[in-house]
Write a protein that holds these residues in place. Structure first.
Motif, PDB file in Angstrom:
ATOM      1  N   LEU A  28     -82.282  85.865  58.947  1.00 42.39           N
ATOM      2  CA  LEU A  28     -81.375  84.892  59.557  1.00 42.39           C
ATOM      3  C   LEU A  28     -82.150  84.056  60.577  1.00 42.39           C
ATOM      4  CD1 LEU A  28     -78.455  83.858  60.043  1.00 42.39           C
ATOM      5  CD2 LEU A  28     -78.232  85.683  61.746  1.00 42.39           C
ATOM      6  N   VAL A  45     -72.886  77.518  60.373  1.00 39.60           N
ATOM      7  CA  VAL A  45     -73.793  78.324  59.559  1.00 39.60           C
ATOM      8  C   VAL A  45     -74.014  77.549  58.271  1.00 39.60           C
ATOM      9  CG1 VAL A  45     -74.133  80.493  58.306  1.00 39.60           C
ATOM     10  CG2 VAL A  45     -72.943  80.501  60.511  1.00 39.60           C
ATOM     11  N   THR A  46     -75.262  77.424  57.877  1.00 35.93           N
ATOM     12  CA  THR A  46     -75.595  76.766  56.620  1.00 35.93           C
ATOM     13  C   THR A  46     -76.560  77.661  55.850  1.00 35.93           C
ATOM     14  OG1 THR A  46     -77.447  75.557  57.593  1.00 35.93           O
ATOM     15  CG2 THR A  46     -75.316  74.447  57.566  1.00 35.93           C
ATOM     16  N   GLU A  47     -76.686  77.350  54.579  1.00 38.75           N
ATOM     17  CA  GLU A  47     -77.649  78.055  53.747  1.00 38.75           C
ATOM     18  C   GLU A  47     -78.764  77.068  53.418  1.00 38.75           C
ATOM     19  OE1 GLU A  47     -77.526  81.206  50.056  1.00 38.75           O
ATOM     20  OE2 GLU A  47     -75.716  80.112  50.619  1.00 38.75           O
ATOM     21  N   LEU A  52     -79.758  82.071  55.501  1.00 37.75           N
ATOM     22  CA  LEU A  52     -78.709  81.565  56.373  1.00 37.75           C
ATOM     23  C   LEU A  52     -79.329  81.090  57.686  1.00 37.75           C
ATOM     24  CD1 LEU A  52     -75.877  84.193  55.832  1.00 37.75           C
ATOM     25  CD2 LEU A  52     -76.095  81.912  54.840  1.00 37.75           C
ATOM     26  N   VAL A  78     -71.583  84.682  59.561  1.00 38.09           N
ATOM     27  CA  VAL A  78     -72.710  85.244  58.802  1.00 38.09           C
ATOM     28  C   VAL A  78     -72.332  86.601  58.225  1.00 38.09           C
ATOM     29  CG1 VAL A  78     -75.049  86.195  59.014  1.00 38.09           C
ATOM     30  CG2 VAL A  78     -74.496  83.986  60.063  1.00 38.09           C
ATOM     31  N   TRP A  81     -70.320  86.170  55.131  1.00 40.53           N
ATOM     32  CA  TRP A  81     -70.850  85.202  54.175  1.00 40.53           C
ATOM     33  C   TRP A  81     -70.879  85.743  52.745  1.00 40.53           C
ATOM     34  CZ3 TRP A  81     -71.793  80.285  55.710  1.00 40.53           C
ATOM     35  CH2 TRP A  81     -72.384  79.431  54.777  1.00 40.53           C
TER      36      TRP A  81
END
Length: 118
Positions: A28, A45-47, A52, A78, A81
């Motif tokens: 992370l 939060v993005t991927e 992540l 997260v 997720w």
């Protein structure tokens, strides 16, 4: 014990503590950006590349306490997720966020200070 010099270093410590305490992904990442999509968003939060990334807005997170709380909020996303609930604010999110906040209030505010700031 490393001492956080600013809100971002403190958020880094808290996120590292959360990774251990709540078994968040080891890869992370944490980033501070000027703003999130030009909006008044505190964090997201993005991927990115299969990893992540927790992003906090420098423009919107103006204090240490705010940066820490937003960091915990995003860490709850997260945690959910992989269940497909990472973008939602439903009951599971609020339960997870509440557990993280309780742990931080109980012992995490001190325990997290032992984590590196970079």
């Amino acid at each position: 014990m490393p001492r956080a010099r600013n809100r971002w270093e403190r958020a880094t410590q808290v996120l590292r503590w959360l990774k251990d305490e709540f078994d968040l992904p080891a890869d992370l990442r944490f980033e501070v950006v000027e703003s999130i999509d030009g909006q008044e968003t505190l964090g997201c939060v993005t991927e990115c590349g299969g990893r992540l990334v927790v992003r906090l807005s420098a423009k919107m997170c103006r204090s240490v306490n705010e940066a820490v709380e937003v960091c915990i909020h995003e860490a709850a996303h997260v945690k959910l997720w992989d269940q497909g609930l990472g973008h939602l604010h439903g009951p599971k999110f609020w339960t997870t966020f509440g557990r993280m906040m309780d742990a931080f209030d109980h012992h995490g505010h001190m325990d997290s200070r032992a984590y590196p700031t970079e």
